[in-house]
Design a protein around this motif. Structure first.
Motif, PDB file in Angstrom:
ATOM      1  N   THR A   1       0.821  -1.191   0.000  1.00 13.06           N
ATOM      2  CA  THR A   1       0.000   0.000   0.000  1.00 13.06           C
ATOM      3  C   THR A   1       0.862   1.251   0.000  1.00 13.06           C
ATOM      4  N   PRO A   2       0.572   2.236  -0.852  1.00 14.76           N
ATOM      5  CA  PRO A   2       1.343   3.475  -0.834  1.00 14.76           C
ATOM      6  C   PRO A   2       1.256   4.158   0.524  1.00 14.76           C
ATOM      7  N   ALA A   3       2.263   4.958   0.855  1.00 12.42           N
ATOM      8  CA  ALA A   3       2.260   5.675   2.129  1.00 12.42           C
ATOM      9  C   ALA A   3       1.016   6.542   2.220  1.00 12.42           C
ATOM     10  N   PRO A   4       0.331   6.519   3.373  1.00 14.64           N
ATOM     11  CA  PRO A   4      -0.911   7.279   3.506  1.00 14.64           C
ATOM     12  C   PRO A   4      -0.648   8.771   3.557  1.00 14.64           C
ATOM     13  N   ALA A   5      -1.640   9.542   3.168  1.00 16.22           N
ATOM     14  CA  ALA A   5      -1.546  10.991   3.308  1.00 16.22           C
ATOM     15  C   ALA A   5      -1.505  11.346   4.781  1.00 16.22           C
ATOM     16  N   ALA A   6      -1.040  12.563   5.083  1.00 12.25           N
ATOM     17  CA  ALA A   6      -0.854  12.971   6.473  1.00 12.25           C
ATOM     18  C   ALA A   6      -2.112  12.797   7.303  1.00 12.25           C
ATOM     19  N   ASP A   7      -3.257  13.129   6.713  1.00  8.97           N
ATOM     20  CA  ASP A   7      -4.488  13.070   7.474  1.00  8.97           C
ATOM     21  C   ASP A   7      -4.969  11.654   7.760  1.00  8.97           C
ATOM     22  N   THR A   8      -4.421  10.646   7.084  1.00  4.25           N
ATOM     23  CA  THR A   8      -4.838   9.271   7.347  1.00  4.25           C
ATOM     24  C   THR A   8      -3.721   8.441   7.974  1.00  4.25           C
TER      25      THR A   8
ATOM     26  N   VAL B   1     -16.338   9.628   7.995  1.00  3.51           N
ATOM     27  CA  VAL B   1     -17.400   9.555   6.993  1.00  3.51           C
ATOM     28  C   VAL B   1     -17.758  10.955   6.515  1.00  3.51           C
ATOM     29  N   ALA B   2     -17.623  11.198   5.227  1.00 10.44           N
ATOM     30  CA  ALA B   2     -17.994  12.490   4.660  1.00 10.44           C
ATOM     31  C   ALA B   2     -19.505  12.578   4.536  1.00 10.44           C
ATOM     32  N   LEU B   3     -20.082  13.626   5.086  1.00 15.16           N
ATOM     33  CA  LEU B   3     -21.526  13.829   4.988  1.00 15.16           C
ATOM     34  C   LEU B   3     -21.806  14.614   3.706  1.00 15.16           C
TER      35      LEU B   3
ATOM     36  N   PRO C   1      -8.593   4.743   1.693  1.00  9.46           N
ATOM     37  CA  PRO C   1      -9.528   5.870   1.795  1.00  9.46           C
ATOM     38  C   PRO C   1      -9.853   6.500   0.448  1.00  9.46           C
ATOM     39  N   ALA C   2     -11.059   6.985   0.341  1.00  7.98           N
ATOM     40  CA  ALA C   2     -11.491   7.646  -0.878  1.00  7.98           C
ATOM     41  C   ALA C   2     -10.887   9.039  -0.999  1.00  7.98           C
TER      42      ALA C   2
ATOM     43  N   LEU D   1     -14.820   7.158   3.463  1.00  8.35           N
ATOM     44  CA  LEU D   1     -15.922   6.905   2.541  1.00  8.35           C
ATOM     45  C   LEU D   1     -17.016   7.917   2.790  1.00  8.35           C
ATOM     46  N   GLY D   2     -17.945   7.996   1.854  1.00 12.28           N
ATOM     47  CA  GLY D   2     -19.043   8.932   1.997  1.00 12.28           C
ATOM     48  C   GLY D   2     -20.271   8.283   2.610  1.00 12.28           C
ATOM     49  N   ASN D   3     -21.341   9.038   2.646  1.00 14.70           N
ATOM     50  CA  ASN D   3     -22.568   8.532   3.285  1.00 14.70           C
ATOM     51  C   ASN D   3     -23.703   8.349   2.298  1.00 14.70           C
TER      52      ASN D   3
END
Length: 317
Positions: A39-46, A90-92, A214-215, A221-223
Protein backbone atom coordinates in the motif's frame (compact mmCIF):
# COMPACT_ATOMS: atom_id res chain seq x y z
CA UNK A 1 -25.94 0.45 -0.90
CA UNK A 2 -26.17 0.49 -4.88
CA UNK A 3 -5.42 -7.01 10.22
CA UNK A 4 4.99 -11.52 10.61
CA UNK A 5 5.74 -12.00 14.02
CA UNK A 6 3.60 -10.31 16.59
CA UNK A 7 6.61 -8.63 18.18
CA UNK A 8 7.31 -6.83 14.91
CA UNK A 9 3.92 -5.88 13.61
CA UNK A 10 0.28 -6.90 13.86
CA UNK A 11 -1.81 -6.25 10.84
CA UNK A 12 -5.43 -5.38 10.38
CA UNK A 13 -6.09 -4.92 6.73
CA UNK A 14 -4.71 -4.83 3.27
CA UNK A 15 -6.43 -3.86 0.10
CA UNK A 16 -9.85 -5.46 -0.26
CA UNK A 17 -10.89 -7.69 -3.08
CA UNK A 18 -13.15 -5.60 -5.28
CA UNK A 19 -15.84 -8.19 -4.83
CA UNK A 20 -16.09 -11.90 -4.26
CA UNK A 21 -15.80 -13.23 -7.80
CA UNK A 22 -16.87 -16.90 -7.96
CA UNK A 23 -14.06 -18.39 -10.12
CA UNK A 24 -11.54 -17.03 -9.17
CA UNK A 25 -11.89 -14.36 -6.50
CA UNK A 26 -9.90 -11.71 -8.33
CA UNK A 27 -6.37 -10.43 -7.97
CA UNK A 28 -6.65 -7.81 -5.24
CA UNK A 29 -6.17 -10.15 -2.32
CA UNK A 30 -3.36 -12.01 -0.54
CA UNK A 31 -1.83 -12.01 2.91
CA UNK A 32 -2.77 -8.99 4.93
CA UNK A 33 0.83 -8.12 5.67
CA UNK A 34 1.86 -8.31 2.02
CA UNK A 35 -1.06 -6.13 0.99
CA UNK A 36 -0.29 -3.53 3.62
CA UNK A 37 3.36 -3.40 2.59
CA UNK A 38 2.28 -2.86 -1.01
CA UNK A 39 0.00 0.00 0.00
CA UNK A 40 1.34 3.47 -0.83
CA UNK A 41 2.26 5.68 2.13
CA UNK A 42 -0.91 7.28 3.51
CA UNK A 43 -1.55 10.99 3.31
CA UNK A 44 -0.85 12.97 6.47
CA UNK A 45 -4.49 13.07 7.47
CA UNK A 46 -4.84 9.27 7.35
CA UNK A 47 -1.46 8.34 8.88
CA UNK A 48 -2.90 7.84 12.36
CA UNK A 49 -5.55 5.47 11.02
CA UNK A 50 -2.91 3.47 9.14
CA UNK A 51 -0.79 3.23 12.30
CA UNK A 52 -3.81 2.13 14.30
CA UNK A 53 -4.66 -0.55 11.76
CA UNK A 54 -1.12 -1.92 12.06
CA UNK A 55 -1.82 -2.63 15.71
CA UNK A 56 -4.68 -4.91 14.77
CA UNK A 57 -4.74 -8.32 13.18
CA UNK A 58 -7.44 -10.41 11.59
CA UNK A 59 -7.56 -13.95 12.96
CA UNK A 60 -9.57 -16.68 11.33
CA UNK A 61 -10.85 -19.97 12.64
CA UNK A 62 -10.02 -23.01 10.47
CA UNK A 63 -12.26 -25.77 11.79
CA UNK A 64 -15.67 -26.91 10.54
CA UNK A 65 -18.70 -25.26 12.04
CA UNK A 66 -20.18 -28.06 14.10
CA UNK A 67 -23.14 -25.89 15.07
CA UNK A 68 -24.47 -25.49 11.57
CA UNK A 69 -27.53 -27.52 10.73
CA UNK A 70 -27.27 -30.07 7.87
CA UNK A 71 -27.63 -28.28 4.56
CA UNK A 72 -26.99 -24.94 6.23
CA UNK A 73 -23.23 -25.00 6.66
CA UNK A 74 -22.14 -21.62 7.95
CA UNK A 75 -18.91 -19.71 8.06
CA UNK A 76 -16.81 -20.63 11.07
CA UNK A 77 -17.09 -18.18 13.93
CA UNK A 78 -13.66 -17.14 15.29
CA UNK A 79 -13.10 -17.20 19.02
CA UNK A 80 -14.26 -14.18 20.96
CA UNK A 81 -11.84 -11.50 22.00
CA UNK A 82 -11.67 -7.96 23.39
CA UNK A 83 -13.12 -5.24 21.19
CA UNK A 84 -10.91 -3.16 18.92
CA UNK A 85 -11.62 0.56 19.05
CA UNK A 86 -11.24 2.00 15.55
CA UNK A 87 -12.33 5.41 14.31
CA UNK A 88 -13.88 5.86 10.91
CA UNK A 89 -14.20 9.10 8.95
CA UNK A 90 -17.40 9.55 6.99
CA UNK A 91 -17.99 12.49 4.66
CA UNK A 92 -21.53 13.83 4.99
CA UNK A 93 -21.80 14.51 1.29
CA UNK A 94 -25.50 15.25 1.30
CA UNK A 95 -25.39 17.82 4.14
CA UNK A 96 -25.10 20.74 1.75
CA UNK A 97 -22.49 23.49 1.54
CA UNK A 98 -24.09 25.59 4.30
CA UNK A 99 -25.60 23.13 6.79
CA UNK A 100 -27.33 24.10 9.99
CA UNK A 101 -25.14 22.94 12.89
CA UNK A 102 -25.94 22.63 16.59
CA UNK A 103 -25.90 20.02 19.36
CA UNK A 104 -28.14 18.43 21.97
CA UNK A 105 -25.79 19.58 24.72
CA UNK A 106 -23.14 22.22 25.34
CA UNK A 107 -20.77 22.42 22.39
CA UNK A 108 -17.48 23.96 21.35
CA UNK A 109 -16.06 24.87 17.97
CA UNK A 110 -12.26 24.56 18.07
CA UNK A 111 -9.53 25.36 15.59
CA UNK A 112 -6.70 22.94 14.78
CA UNK A 113 -4.67 24.26 17.72
CA UNK A 114 -7.52 23.60 20.16
CA UNK A 115 -8.49 27.23 20.66
CA UNK A 116 -12.18 27.92 21.15
CA UNK A 117 -13.68 29.77 18.21
CA UNK A 118 -17.26 29.62 19.41
CA UNK A 119 -19.31 27.82 22.04
CA UNK A 120 -22.95 27.47 22.96
CA UNK A 121 -25.64 25.46 24.65
CA UNK A 122 -28.23 22.88 23.57
CA UNK A 123 -29.89 23.90 20.33
CA UNK A 124 -27.75 27.01 19.77
CA UNK A 125 -26.66 27.20 16.17
CA UNK A 126 -23.04 27.44 15.10
CA UNK A 127 -22.27 30.58 13.18
CA UNK A 128 -20.37 29.70 10.01
CA UNK A 129 -18.41 32.98 10.05
CA UNK A 130 -16.99 31.87 13.42
CA UNK A 131 -14.72 29.59 11.44
CA UNK A 132 -12.89 32.73 10.38
CA UNK A 133 -11.36 33.54 7.04
CA UNK A 134 -7.92 32.48 8.32
CA UNK A 135 -9.11 29.05 9.45
CA UNK A 136 -9.16 26.24 6.89
CA UNK A 137 -10.89 23.84 9.25
CA UNK A 138 -12.44 23.49 12.69
CA UNK A 139 -13.72 20.79 15.02
CA UNK A 140 -17.20 20.66 16.52
CA UNK A 141 -17.61 18.63 19.69
CA UNK A 142 -20.25 18.29 22.39
CA UNK A 143 -20.66 16.88 25.87
CA UNK A 144 -24.25 16.07 25.00
CA UNK A 145 -25.59 12.97 23.30
CA UNK A 146 -25.32 14.16 19.73
CA UNK A 147 -24.23 16.77 17.22
CA UNK A 148 -27.01 18.00 14.98
CA UNK A 149 -26.58 18.47 11.23
CA UNK A 150 -29.65 19.96 9.62
CA UNK A 151 -31.51 18.69 12.68
CA UNK A 152 -30.27 15.09 12.31
CA UNK A 153 -28.24 13.57 15.22
CA UNK A 154 -24.69 12.30 14.73
CA UNK A 155 -22.24 10.76 17.21
CA UNK A 156 -18.52 11.43 17.62
CA UNK A 157 -17.03 14.70 16.35
CA UNK A 158 -17.45 16.78 13.25
CA UNK A 159 -14.58 18.19 11.22
CA UNK A 160 -15.55 21.30 9.28
CA UNK A 161 -13.33 21.83 6.25
CA UNK A 162 -13.60 25.09 4.38
CA UNK A 163 -13.99 24.58 0.66
CA UNK A 164 -14.77 26.90 -2.18
CA UNK A 165 -18.42 27.70 -1.87
CA UNK A 166 -19.03 26.29 1.59
CA UNK A 167 -18.16 23.60 4.12
CA UNK A 168 -17.34 19.91 3.87
CA UNK A 169 -18.42 17.96 6.95
CA UNK A 170 -16.54 14.83 8.03
CA UNK A 171 -17.99 12.75 10.87
CA UNK A 172 -15.29 11.11 13.02
CA UNK A 173 -16.81 8.34 15.13
CA UNK A 174 -16.24 4.84 16.48
CA UNK A 175 -16.53 2.07 13.89
CA UNK A 176 -19.12 0.06 15.83
CA UNK A 177 -21.30 3.13 16.39
CA UNK A 178 -21.16 3.72 12.65
CA UNK A 179 -22.06 0.09 11.84
CA UNK A 180 -25.10 0.16 14.12
CA UNK A 181 -26.37 3.22 12.24
CA UNK A 182 -25.65 1.68 8.82
CA UNK A 183 -27.59 -1.48 9.72
CA UNK A 184 -30.61 0.66 10.57
CA UNK A 185 -30.30 2.65 7.36
CA UNK A 186 -29.79 -0.40 5.13
CA UNK A 187 -32.36 -2.77 6.65
CA UNK A 188 -35.65 -2.41 8.52
CA UNK A 189 -34.72 -2.86 12.17
CA UNK A 190 -37.88 -4.95 12.62
CA UNK A 191 -36.39 -7.72 10.47
CA UNK A 192 -35.04 -10.97 11.94
CA UNK A 193 -32.04 -10.52 14.20
CA UNK A 194 -29.97 -13.00 12.17
CA UNK A 195 -30.52 -10.93 9.03
CA UNK A 196 -29.48 -7.81 10.94
CA UNK A 197 -26.35 -9.63 12.18
CA UNK A 198 -25.45 -10.67 8.64
CA UNK A 199 -25.93 -7.06 7.54
CA UNK A 200 -23.67 -5.83 10.38
CA UNK A 201 -20.81 -8.12 9.30
CA UNK A 202 -21.20 -7.18 5.64
CA UNK A 203 -21.30 -3.46 6.49
CA UNK A 204 -18.24 -3.73 8.77
CA UNK A 205 -16.24 -5.63 6.17
CA UNK A 206 -17.16 -3.05 3.54
CA UNK A 207 -16.18 -0.21 5.89
CA UNK A 208 -12.82 -1.78 6.79
CA UNK A 209 -12.02 -2.21 3.10
CA UNK A 210 -12.45 1.52 2.64
CA UNK A 211 -10.51 2.35 5.78
CA UNK A 212 -7.62 0.45 4.18
CA UNK A 213 -7.86 2.52 1.00
CA UNK A 214 -9.53 5.87 1.79
CA UNK A 215 -11.49 7.65 -0.88
CA UNK A 216 -10.02 11.02 0.13
CA UNK A 217 -7.14 12.35 2.23
CA UNK A 218 -9.70 13.64 4.74
CA UNK A 219 -12.20 10.78 4.81
CA UNK A 220 -12.55 7.04 4.26
CA UNK A 221 -15.92 6.91 2.54
CA UNK A 222 -19.04 8.93 2.00
CA UNK A 223 -22.57 8.53 3.29
CA UNK A 224 -24.46 8.23 0.01
CA UNK A 225 -25.52 5.13 -1.91
CA UNK A 226 -22.19 5.32 -3.76
CA UNK A 227 -20.90 3.69 -0.56
CA UNK A 228 -23.38 2.45 2.04
CA UNK A 229 -26.26 4.32 3.60
CA UNK A 230 -25.45 6.29 6.75
CA UNK A 231 -27.92 8.75 8.22
CA UNK A 232 -26.55 9.20 11.73
CA UNK A 233 -27.88 8.14 15.09
CA UNK A 234 -31.49 8.48 14.00
CA UNK A 235 -31.26 5.03 12.36
CA UNK A 236 -29.52 3.38 15.32
CA UNK A 237 -31.71 1.63 17.89
CA UNK A 238 -31.65 -1.21 20.41
CA UNK A 239 -31.95 -3.92 17.75
CA UNK A 240 -29.31 -2.56 15.37
CA UNK A 241 -26.93 -1.98 18.29
CA UNK A 242 -27.55 -5.52 19.51
CA UNK A 243 -26.86 -6.97 16.04
CA UNK A 244 -23.66 -4.92 15.88
CA UNK A 245 -22.46 -5.76 19.39
CA UNK A 246 -23.11 -9.50 18.96
CA UNK A 247 -20.89 -9.54 15.85
CA UNK A 248 -18.35 -6.97 17.06
CA UNK A 249 -15.08 -7.11 15.13
CA UNK A 250 -16.24 -9.76 12.64
CA UNK A 251 -15.43 -9.23 8.96
CA UNK A 252 -15.41 -11.32 5.80
CA UNK A 253 -12.00 -12.46 4.58
CA UNK A 254 -10.67 -14.26 1.52
CA UNK A 255 -7.07 -15.54 1.38
CA UNK A 256 -6.01 -13.06 4.03
CA UNK A 257 -7.64 -10.03 2.42
CA UNK A 258 -10.73 -8.18 3.50
CA UNK A 259 -13.73 -8.69 1.26
CA UNK A 260 -15.48 -5.55 0.09
CA UNK A 261 -18.79 -7.23 0.82
CA UNK A 262 -21.28 -5.91 -1.68
CA UNK A 263 -25.01 -6.16 -1.09
CA UNK A 264 -28.26 -4.86 -2.49
CA UNK A 265 -31.95 -4.89 -1.69
CA UNK A 266 -32.86 -7.99 -3.68
CA UNK A 267 -31.37 -10.59 -6.01
CA UNK A 268 -32.29 -8.77 -9.21
CA UNK A 269 -30.70 -5.49 -8.12
CA UNK A 270 -27.70 -7.39 -6.77
CA UNK A 271 -27.14 -9.09 -10.13
CA UNK A 272 -27.66 -5.89 -12.11
CA UNK A 273 -25.45 -3.70 -9.90
CA UNK A 274 -22.76 -6.14 -8.77
CA UNK A 275 -22.96 -9.16 -11.05
CA UNK A 276 -19.78 -8.20 -12.89
CA UNK A 277 -17.90 -7.88 -9.57
CA UNK A 278 -18.83 -11.22 -8.05
CA UNK A 279 -20.81 -12.31 -5.00
CA UNK A 280 -23.32 -9.93 -3.47
CA UNK A 281 -25.85 -10.40 -0.68
CA UNK A 282 -29.53 -9.88 -1.30
CA UNK A 283 -30.95 -8.17 1.77
CA UNK A 284 -34.46 -9.48 1.21
CA UNK A 285 -32.91 -12.90 0.55
CA UNK A 286 -31.07 -12.67 3.88
CA UNK A 287 -34.36 -11.97 5.62
CA UNK A 288 -36.03 -14.92 3.89
CA UNK A 289 -33.17 -17.24 4.95
CA UNK A 290 -33.38 -15.94 8.51
CA UNK A 291 -37.08 -16.78 8.57
CA UNK A 292 -36.14 -20.33 7.51
CA UNK A 293 -33.90 -20.67 10.55
CA UNK A 294 -30.53 -19.72 9.07
CA UNK A 295 -28.06 -18.08 11.43
CA UNK A 296 -26.15 -14.99 10.33
CA UNK A 297 -22.96 -16.97 9.52
CA UNK A 298 -24.99 -19.38 7.40
CA UNK A 299 -26.57 -16.48 5.54
CA UNK A 300 -23.13 -15.03 4.87
CA UNK A 301 -21.85 -18.45 3.80
CA UNK A 302 -24.72 -18.71 1.34
CA UNK A 303 -23.89 -15.44 -0.39
CA UNK A 304 -20.10 -15.18 0.01
CA UNK A 305 -19.09 -18.74 -0.79
CA UNK A 306 -15.41 -19.48 -0.25
CA UNK A 307 -14.95 -16.60 2.17
CA UNK A 308 -14.26 -16.98 5.87
CA UNK A 309 -15.09 -15.02 8.98
CA UNK A 310 -12.23 -13.16 10.68
CA UNK A 311 -12.26 -11.23 13.93
CA UNK A 312 -10.22 -8.09 14.42
CA UNK A 313 -8.04 -8.29 17.50
CA UNK A 314 -5.57 -5.90 19.06
CA UNK A 315 -2.03 -7.05 18.32
CA UNK A 316 0.94 -7.01 20.64
CA UNK A 317 3.38 -4.14 20.12
Amino acid sequence: MLVAPMALVAVAVGFAAQGLAPHPYGAAHGELLDALIDTPAPAADTASEAAELRRVEARRAAVPDQQAAPGKLGLVEPEAGPPVDLEIRVALLNAGANPTLSASGAWQLLNRQGMVLQQGGPGDQISHPALGSSESEAWLQTNGSALLVNGQPYGGRLRLIREQGGLMLVNHLGLEMYIAAVVGAEMPSSWSMEALRAQAVAARSYALAHMARPANRHWHLGNTTRWQAYKGLGRSNTRTRSATASTAGLILSYQGGIVESLYAANRQISLEAHGHLGASMSQHGAQDLAKQGYRYNQILGHYYQGASLARLKAGAL
